[in-house]
Design an enzyme around this catalytic site. Structure first.
Site, PDB file in Angstrom:
ATOM      1  N   CYS A   1      -6.878  -2.021  -3.190  1.00 41.00           N
ATOM      2  CA  CYS A   1      -5.500  -2.269  -3.577  1.00 41.00           C
ATOM      3  C   CYS A   1      -5.347  -3.781  -3.654  1.00 41.00           C
ATOM      4  CB  CYS A   1      -4.619  -1.667  -2.473  1.00 41.00           C
ATOM      5  SG  CYS A   1      -2.883  -1.683  -2.813  1.00 41.00           S
TER       6      CYS A   1
ATOM      7  N   CYS B   1       0.925  -0.544 -13.992  1.00 41.35           N
ATOM      8  CA  CYS B   1       1.466  -1.244 -12.829  1.00 41.35           C
ATOM      9  C   CYS B   1       2.323  -2.438 -13.207  1.00 41.35           C
ATOM     10  CB  CYS B   1       0.317  -1.709 -11.939  1.00 41.35           C
ATOM     11  SG  CYS B   1       0.870  -1.928 -10.251  1.00 41.35           S
TER      12      CYS B   1
HETATM   13  C1  LIG Z   1       1.917  -2.888  -0.319  1.00 47.11           C
HETATM   14  C2  LIG Z   1       1.655  -1.925  -1.437  1.00 47.11           C
HETATM   15  C3  LIG Z   1       2.382  -2.057  -2.599  1.00 47.11           C
HETATM   16  C4  LIG Z   1       2.158  -1.177  -3.664  1.00 47.11           C
HETATM   17  N1  LIG Z   1       2.870  -1.354  -4.806  1.00 47.11           N
HETATM   18  C5  LIG Z   1       2.674  -0.505  -5.822  1.00 47.11           C
HETATM   19  C6  LIG Z   1       3.428  -0.655  -7.019  1.00 47.11           C
HETATM   20  O1  LIG Z   1       4.216  -1.577  -7.159  1.00 47.11           O
HETATM   21  N2  LIG Z   1       3.244   0.226  -8.021  1.00 47.11           N
HETATM   22  C7  LIG Z   1       2.369   1.241  -7.896  1.00 47.11           C
HETATM   23  O2  LIG Z   1       2.236   2.025  -8.817  1.00 47.11           O
HETATM   24  N3  LIG Z   1       1.628   1.421  -6.775  1.00 47.11           N
HETATM   25  C8  LIG Z   1       1.762   0.574  -5.739  1.00 47.11           C
HETATM   26  N4  LIG Z   1       1.028   0.746  -4.609  1.00 47.11           N
HETATM   27  C9  LIG Z   1       0.004   1.812  -4.558  1.00 47.11           C
HETATM   28  C10 LIG Z   1       0.553   3.220  -4.237  1.00 47.11           C
HETATM   29  O3  LIG Z   1       1.535   3.586  -5.172  1.00 47.11           O
HETATM   30  C11 LIG Z   1       1.104   3.327  -2.839  1.00 47.11           C
HETATM   31  O4  LIG Z   1       0.113   2.994  -1.904  1.00 47.11           O
HETATM   32  C12 LIG Z   1       1.631   4.727  -2.501  1.00 47.11           C
HETATM   33  O5  LIG Z   1       2.439   4.637  -1.363  1.00 47.11           O
HETATM   34  C13 LIG Z   1       0.525   5.727  -2.270  1.00 47.11           C
HETATM   35  O6  LIG Z   1       1.097   6.990  -2.064  1.00 47.11           O
HETATM   36  P1  LIG Z   1       0.397   8.109  -1.151  1.00 47.11           P
HETATM   37  O7  LIG Z   1       1.340   9.259  -1.099  1.00 47.11           O
HETATM   38  O8  LIG Z   1      -0.982   8.342  -1.595  1.00 47.11           O
HETATM   39  O9  LIG Z   1       0.270   7.433   0.283  1.00 47.11           O
HETATM   40  P2  LIG Z   1       1.457   6.994   1.247  1.00 47.11           P
HETATM   41  O10 LIG Z   1       2.657   6.593   0.481  1.00 47.11           O
HETATM   42  O11 LIG Z   1       0.831   6.006   2.187  1.00 47.11           O
HETATM   43  O12 LIG Z   1       1.842   8.316   2.031  1.00 47.11           O
HETATM   44  C14 LIG Z   1       0.973   8.963   2.926  1.00 47.11           C
HETATM   45  C15 LIG Z   1       1.819   9.696   3.931  1.00 47.11           C
HETATM   46  O13 LIG Z   1       0.991  10.575   4.690  1.00 47.11           O
HETATM   47  C16 LIG Z   1       1.413  10.497   6.036  1.00 47.11           C
HETATM   48  N5  LIG Z   1       0.327  10.933   6.929  1.00 47.11           N
HETATM   49  C17 LIG Z   1      -0.869  10.340   7.125  1.00 47.11           C
HETATM   50  N6  LIG Z   1      -1.568  11.018   8.041  1.00 47.11           N
HETATM   51  C18 LIG Z   1      -0.788  12.059   8.433  1.00 47.11           C
HETATM   52  C19 LIG Z   1      -0.945  13.090   9.404  1.00 47.11           C
HETATM   53  N7  LIG Z   1      -2.054  13.202  10.145  1.00 47.11           N
HETATM   54  N8  LIG Z   1       0.063  13.981   9.560  1.00 47.11           N
HETATM   55  C20 LIG Z   1       1.199  13.886   8.817  1.00 47.11           C
HETATM   56  N9  LIG Z   1       1.406  12.917   7.887  1.00 47.11           N
HETATM   57  C21 LIG Z   1       0.417  12.013   7.726  1.00 47.11           C
HETATM   58  C22 LIG Z   1       1.777   9.035   6.228  1.00 47.11           C
HETATM   59  O14 LIG Z   1       2.599   8.865   7.359  1.00 47.11           O
HETATM   60  C23 LIG Z   1       2.498   8.749   4.921  1.00 47.11           C
HETATM   61  O15 LIG Z   1       3.858   9.039   4.988  1.00 47.11           O
HETATM   62  C24 LIG Z   1       1.203  -0.134  -3.532  1.00 47.11           C
HETATM   63  C25 LIG Z   1       0.479  -0.021  -2.354  1.00 47.11           C
HETATM   64  C26 LIG Z   1       0.693  -0.908  -1.317  1.00 47.11           C
HETATM   65  C27 LIG Z   1      -0.122  -0.767  -0.049  1.00 47.11           C
END
Ligand SMILES: Cc1cc2nc3c(=O)[nH]c(=O)nc-3n(C[C@H](O)[C@H](O)[C@H](O)COP(=O)(O)OP(=O)(O)OC[C@H]3O[C@@H](n4cnc5c(N)ncnc54)[C@H](O)[C@@H]3O)c2cc1C
Length: 428
Positions: free
Chosen positions: A159, A353
């Site tokens: 990332c 993005c």
């Molecule tokens: C700082 C940052 C900025 C970003 N900005 C952008 C952007 O501008 N545009 C874009 O397109 N993408 C962006 N991204 C990339 C991506 O869109 C995000 O990381 C997004 O939040 C990923 O979604 P996800 O659902 O895979 O993970 P997450 O949003 O991290 O969600 C995972 C969830 O699973 C839960 N979880 C984990 N383990 C367990 C467990 N054992 N039991 C129950 N729940 C659990 C966590 O608590 C969390 O709520 C960004 C990433 C980061 C880190």
């Protein structure tokens, strides 16, 4: 009647619950297992870290929304998935059985792979809102006594966009405070070149981002590996094309934010064939695990191979547009399977993005992710900053409203005005 469970209530998991709900039959039950009852919009974390947003403004209480939509919410985290028994064991020992499971657990942040890295050590993080709140507190203290800043992404990171964003957001904020002249800034990255982004560049992201960095007086170090961090000091190694350490630096800092490498969460471990060695969920073209075909995965937890070799390992980013396309494919496929049909929807895995720099930004579209591409486009401008604010308002509003309509596709089309994008989304 089927029990459908989504594990994780982040960007992928909440969108998944909304889209799945619309596909389930009358007797089917949908439950989300989450760490707590709050959603937070991760892309706004860089703004929280400079006090441009409060934590409250980017959080949503999921309880009333899920209750209204008829989606069950378990707020005790999963301790482990037991795929052979089609069940999740929660941290309190309770079991949640499922017929279909969608894993949306995002990343486990591998700070521990580098001594001294992360909020428990000496560098800040913006990966979680808790970290961003801590980073804001540290920045307030820093602004009273400015010094060198190091921003970047560690070896194995996947990332990169948010690291660039945060470097330029800090630059903007420091200029506004009239203290930028007292802050030497260095960008330290595992990428082989500036603007690689884990995607071997998109359009001319190399030229665009190098130009922006030169303009903002941010020095950079590429193909770099962080050996260790101590209080105010970062030991960095520079790796040449053959993979050999060609030099090193001990960089002083008064403030640092480094994005760590990601790996899969512990709750998925111990299931034969479910994850790759790094803990990411192995999926086929229908987002379904080949060994456990009733388990699907969306978002950062999905295993995607890197676009190519680099002197220091870098991974492929999983951005919102791509995640949403995974979510739509999974909702459609589970809907089909519940009606006795075969899965046939595929996610596009394209990257779109908007990287915000505080008063301007860079937008890019990569389709497909691995070059050569059909669309390989990057543009910079003030409009990107305003488009990103539009994204945030719209997205958080959508989560609050519980809307099941795919969001990124529509908004990207609206904001970028590139109707051609419709060709690259299966739902178009
Ligand atoms: C700082 C940052 C900025 C970003 N900005 C952008 C952007 O501008 N545009 C874009 O397109 N993408 C962006 N991204 C990339 C991506 O869109 C995000 O990381 C997004 O939040 C990923 O979604 P996800 O659902 O895979 O993970 P997450 O949003 O991290 O969600 C995972 C969830 O699973 C839960 N979880 C984990 N383990 C367990 C467990 N054992 N039991 C129950 N729940 C659990 C966590 O608590 C969390 O709520 C960004 C990433 C980061 C880190």
């Amino acid at each position: 009647m089927a029990e459908v469970v989504v594990l994780g209530a982040g960007l992928g998991g909440v969108l998944q619950a909304y889209e799945l709900k619309a596909k389930l039959g009358k007797g089917d039950r949908l439950t989300v297992v989450s760490k707590g009852s709050t959603f937070h919009f991760v892309p706004s974390n860089p703004w929280v870290a400079v006090d441009w947003r409060t934590r409250d403004s980017i959080e949503v209480d999921l309880r009333p929304i899920f209750a209204r939509l008829g989606i069950g919410l378990i707020t005790t985290p999963a301790e482990r998935v037991v795929a052979s028994e089609n069940a999740i064991v929660l941290e309190n020992g309770e079991r949640v059985p499922y017929d279909f499971l969608v894993v949306a657990t995002g990343p486990d942040l591998a700070f521990d792979e580098i001594q001294g890295l992360g909020p428990a050590g000496f560098t800040q993080s913006i990966c979680h809102v808790d970290h961003a709140v801590g980073a804001a507190e540290a920045f307030r203290k820093f602004a009273e006594k400015p010094g060198p800043i190091i921003i970047g992404a560690a070896q194995g990171a996947s990332c990169f966009g948010p690291a660039y964003e945060f470097a330029f957001i800090l630059d903007t904020e420091l200029r506004r405070r009239r203290i930028r002249d007292r802050v030497p800034m260095t960008f330290v990255t595992a990428e082989p070149y500036i603007g690689h982004l884990g995607l071997d560049g998109v359009g001319d992201t190399k030229g665009l981002l190098e130009g922006e960095m030169r303009g903002a007086h941010i020095k950079w170090m590429t193909s770099s590996r962080i050996r260790a961090v101590t209080d105010g000091q970062m030991a960095v190694e520079h790796v040449d094309d053959s993979g050999t350490v060609a030099g090193s630096d001990d960089l002083p800092f008064a403030y640092s934010m480094i994005l760590p490498a990601f790996r899969g969460v512990k709750a998925l471990a111990g299931n034969e064939g479910l994850t790759n060695p790094r803990g990411f969920v192995i999926v086929d073209k229908f987002q379904r695990n080949p060994t456990h075909p009733n388990i699907f995965a969306v978002g950062v937890c999905v295993a995607i191979p890197p676009v190519g070799k680099s002197p220091v390992p870098v991974g492929v980013p999983k951005t919102g547009f791509m995640i949403e396309s995974m979510v739509t494919a999974v909702a459609e496929n589970i809907g089909l399977l519940l009606r006795g049909q075969e899965a046939r929807y595929q996610a596009t895995w394209n990257a779109v993005c908007l990287a915000d720099f505080g008063d301007r930004g860079v937008a890019f579209i990569a389709q497909p992710q691995i070059p050569p591409r059909n669309i390989n486009w990057a543009k910079e401008g003030k409009w990107v900053h305003f488009a990103k604010i539009g994204f945030e308002k719209y997205f958080i509003g959508k989560i609050r409203r519980g809307e099941s309509e795919p969001f990124y596709e529509r908004l990207t089309l609206d904001l970028l005005g590139i109707r051609k994008l419709k060709e690259i989304h299966p739902a178009a």
